[in-house]
Write an enzyme that holds these catalytic residues in place. Structure first.
Site, mmCIF file in Angstrom:
data_model
loop_
_atom_site.group_PDB
_atom_site.id
_atom_site.type_symbol
_atom_site.label_atom_id
_atom_site.label_comp_id
_atom_site.label_asym_id
_atom_site.label_seq_id
_atom_site.Cartn_x
_atom_site.Cartn_y
_atom_site.Cartn_z
ATOM 1 N N HIS A 157 23.562 30.413 -13.234
ATOM 2 C CA HIS A 157 24.004 29.041 -13.490
ATOM 3 C C HIS A 157 24.328 28.323 -12.180
ATOM 4 O O HIS A 157 24.474 28.947 -11.132
ATOM 5 C CB HIS A 157 25.247 29.024 -14.389
ATOM 6 C CG HIS A 157 24.943 29.196 -15.840
ATOM 7 N ND1 HIS A 157 24.800 30.429 -16.429
ATOM 8 C CD2 HIS A 157 24.734 28.283 -16.833
ATOM 9 C CE1 HIS A 157 24.531 30.274 -17.719
ATOM 10 N NE2 HIS A 157 24.482 28.979 -17.986
ATOM 11 N N LYS A 161 29.806 26.090 -12.293
ATOM 12 C CA LYS A 161 30.252 26.734 -13.538
ATOM 13 C C LYS A 161 31.483 27.587 -13.260
ATOM 14 O O LYS A 161 31.513 28.357 -12.294
ATOM 15 C CB LYS A 161 29.129 27.580 -14.146
ATOM 16 C CG LYS A 161 29.491 28.149 -15.516
ATOM 17 C CD LYS A 161 28.272 28.697 -16.231
ATOM 18 C CE LYS A 161 28.644 29.290 -17.584
ATOM 19 N NZ LYS A 161 29.238 28.299 -18.511
#
Length: 271
Positions: A157, A161
């Site tokens: 990600h 995040k």
């Protein structure tokens, strides 16, 4: 039936803006409110403008109770503390609560489930069709292959995040554990460092990569003594999740109280 009136929680964030755009592009839904955290510099700003759209007159506010008076549902991709605060209000108002927030603890999930005897909640670690299909396949493969095949889940990600493993990775882990007939909580390896010893048979491993702008890549590998099988999914844009959340809200509108998942929304619950 009139358009479903939806509130976007975390409307000033990237996912919130994507949700606002998805509603604007939709048939069957309108934006009824834009929720943001108390003290946010985004409060008072126009939700449409923040989402790169023409002004829509919906100003970001921290008062969910007031804005939910005329709403039918709330799309919630925020943080655990905010989601838990929203749960009580959504249940009291009797509006659909679509939850895509990740990083929720066991006690957080217990709070969410406690209202589902009187409220409609759709909760999923991922709102995309592809990932939910992947989870269904992972469950079947895990059931078909014995413990000589080790299961490892890798997710990537963007650098911003804040939780790991991702909600999607845990969702895939739950699918694999269900296929094996085991508890993920008791068989998860969430991090390896130093002298870890040999891999414990039957465990499900997780690895999390963070960097760049990746919207979300996930792979589940089944590593056997003579072969390995890898199943994967790549998200190209977070609008994927926004449209999935909107689909979930429209599906849930008018449903009986209960705790639903995207598998229910997509008709995959029995796969």
């Amino acid at each position: 039936m009139s358009d479903m009136r939806l509130i976007v929680a975390g409307a000033g964030g990237r996912m919130g803006r994507a949700l606002t755009r998805a509603i604007a592009e939709s048939k069957g839904a309108v934006l009824a409110g834009a929720l943001e955290a108390p003290g946010s510099e985004m409060l008072g700003k126009d939700a449409g403008v923040l989402a790169g759209l023409p002004a829509n007159g919906i100003k970001l506010s921290a008062d969910l109770w007031a804005m939910s008076k005329e709403a039918d549902g709330i799309l919630d991709f925020t943080v655990p503390a905010a989601t838990i605060a929203n749960v009580a209000i959504a249940a009291e108002r009797g509006i659909v609560h679509v939850i895509g927030t990740t990083g929720l603890s066991g006690s957080d999930n217990a709070v969410i489930k406690s209202v589902t005897n009187r409220a409609v909640v759709v909760q999923s670690g991922n709102m995309s069709l592809g990932v939910n299909l992947l989870a269904a396949v992972v469950k079947r493969v895990a059931k078909a292959l014995d413990q000589s095949f080790d299961i490892e889940i890798v997710e990537t990600h963007h650098r911003m995040k804040i939780d790991a493993p991702s909600g999607t990775a845990l969702m895939l882990g739950q699918a694999a554990a269900a296929g094996r007939g085991i508890s993920l909580d008791e068989h998860a390896d969430r991090g390896r460092d130093g002298i870890t010893g040999a891999r414990k048979p039957g465990n499900i491993g997780f690895a999390s990569l963070r960097g760049g702008t990746a919207a979300g890549d996930h792979s589940v590998s089944f590593l056997g003594p003579f072969e390995r099988l890898t199943l994967s999914h790549q998200a190209e844009d977070r609008m994927l999740f926004a449209h999935g959340a909107l689909k979930a809200a429209l599906w849930a509108h008018g449903k009986k109280p209960g705790h639903y998942s995207m598998a229910d929304v997509l008709g995959l619950a029995d796969i």
